[in-house]
Write an enzyme that holds these catalytic residues in place. Structure first.
Site, PDB file in Angstrom:
ATOM      1  CG  ASN A 117      50.644  17.811 -18.441  1.00 20.00           C
ATOM      2  OD1 ASN A 117      50.634  18.612 -17.505  1.00 20.00           O
ATOM      3  ND2 ASN A 117      49.643  17.002 -18.681  1.00 20.00           N
ATOM      4  CE  LYS A 118      47.632  20.868 -17.140  1.00 20.46           C
ATOM      5  NZ  LYS A 118      47.465  20.193 -15.905  1.00 20.46           N
ATOM      6  CB  ILE A 119      51.703  26.681 -20.953  1.00 21.71           C
ATOM      7  CG1 ILE A 119      52.372  27.492 -22.060  1.00 21.71           C
ATOM      8  CG2 ILE A 119      51.256  27.585 -19.798  1.00 21.71           C
ATOM      9  CD1 ILE A 119      51.423  28.334 -22.888  1.00 21.71           C
TER      10      ILE A 119
END
Ligand SMILES: *Cc1c(COP(=O)(O)O)cnc(C)c1O
Length: 378
Positions: A190-192
């Site tokens: 879910n991170k950038i």
């Protein structure tokens, strides 16, 4: 309108990932360590502007290694931002130490330097000055590091910057994650940017990073047989996943730009409505807007949970802001230091909502989200 659920934050591949994965396959480096790991570490270090980096199996593992390297153990205390994801705090307990949680400030929602000053005074009086402090850069925005660094230098306490959410963000021109003794990044799905799962420990202390590599590969002593004189972990990143990371990192500046654009679209559509306030961008930095986050204040016709419910009815995922650690059942017995009568982190949790912010979110999807919110706000 769309037949697929709109998620909060999804992985966004560049198309180059396969090239690096293939290299790993062709050379049969399907192992932890290998050329992709070495290259990914160097590329992150260069991007962030630090001397060294160690790739790990998760951001949580990197925080754990940082605490271990700083000698945190049973009986020690560690200061930590209260408003964060539980992974910031859990490694403190892994090491048998006691967290003391610090409240947020208004301008960045991150650790409040005034509350930190009070915490240091209190800890000095009670003879429990911390062995380390974990400063979280929430939702992609740096904490106000200068006053925090000044306080930590005064008390001679090293800083771990939990930059799991803030890769690409900046503080006064410096990359987030480069300001503490250690910085930590996460490449969770879910991170950038994502390697499906993974993390990175960075530092200007090259010896400490070398030690992190040693500890994260079972702390094997240099001997022909298997010899161990220290407790180690299996915390290294695989060479296949590091290949994904290399391609992902090539796109980081584009991803920051795209996430910021999603934020600006929400802001321009919704900011004038009574009852909506977006997470501010403090004057000291560049926010990567990993997640667009807003508050529903008293003037809003509905509350946070009603809006989350209304969005879910349209197959749109949204989430409350992190529930502060001092309110978590597993952490509520620990000290919490605040300067306001009612804690700010609690208020941000009660009123705050995170909106879908994927860099791949289409204009059509975002319009649908905005329209759904607009109907609710009438
Ligand atoms: C995601 C996250 C972590 C943990 O990273 P993992 O790679 O999932 O272990 C730590 N801190 C914060 C603030 C995070 O958002």
């Amino acid at each position: 309108m769309t037949n697929e659920r709109i998620l909060l934050s999804t992985p966004h591949m560049t198309g180059n990932e396969q090239k690096y994965i293939n290299e790993a396959f062709e050379s049969n480096w399907i192992a932890p360590l290998g050329p992709n790991v070495d290259a990914f570490e160097q590329e992150i270090a260069d991007y962030v502007g630090v001397k060294a980096a160690a790739a790990t199996s998760s951001g949580t593992a990197a925080i754990h290694l940082a605490l271990r390297l700083l000698g945190v153990g049973p009986g020690d205390t560690v200061f930590c931002s209260s408003l964060t994801f539980v992974a910031s705090a859990n490694p403190i307990l892994y090491q048998g130490a006691d967290p003391i949680f610090i409240d947020s400030e208004l301008k960045s929602w991150n650790m409040c330097p005034q509350a930190l000053a009070e915490a240091f005074q209190w800890a000095e009086t009670n003879k429990c000055l911390p062995k380390a402090i974990i400063v979280v850069n929430l939702y992609g925005q740096s904490a106000d590091m200068d006053p925090i660094i000044e306080l930590c230098e005064r008390y001679n306490v090293p800083i771990i910057e939990d930059a799991a959410e803030s890769l690409g963000a900046e503080y006064k021109g410096k990359k987030s994650g480069s300001l503490g003794h250690f910085g930590v990044f996460s490449f969770n799905g879910n991170k950038i940017i994502s390697t499906s799962g993974g993390g990175m420990l960075v530092s200007n202390d090259e010896q400490a990073i070398e030690k992190a590599r040693f500890l994260s590969t079972q702390a094997r002593d240099p001997a022909p047989h298997y010899q161990h004189s220290q407790l180690g972990y299996n915390y290294r990143m695989s060479n296949v996943l590091a290949g994904i990371g290399r391609a992902q990192l090539e796109a980081i500046d584009t991803r920051v730009k795209q996430r910021r654009e999603k934020f600006h679209t929400y802001e321009s559509e919704l900011n004038d409505l009574p009852g909506i306030e977006f997470m501010p961008e403090a004057e000291f930095g560049l926010h990567n807007r990993w997640l667009t986050t807003m508050l529903l204040t008293e003037d809003a016709p509905i509350d946070r949970d009603e809006l989350i419910h209304a969005l879910a009815n349209e197959d749109i995922e949204s989430r409350p802001v992190w529930k502060p650690m001092h309110l978590q059942p597993s952490y509520e017995k620990y000290y919490f230091i605040k300067i306001w009568e009612d804690s700010l982190s609690k208020k941000l949790f009660r009123k705050g909502i995170c909106l879908p912010s994927s860099s791949s979110l289409s204009a059509k999807e975002q319009k649908f989200i905005n329209d759904t919110i607009l109907i609710q706000m009438k």
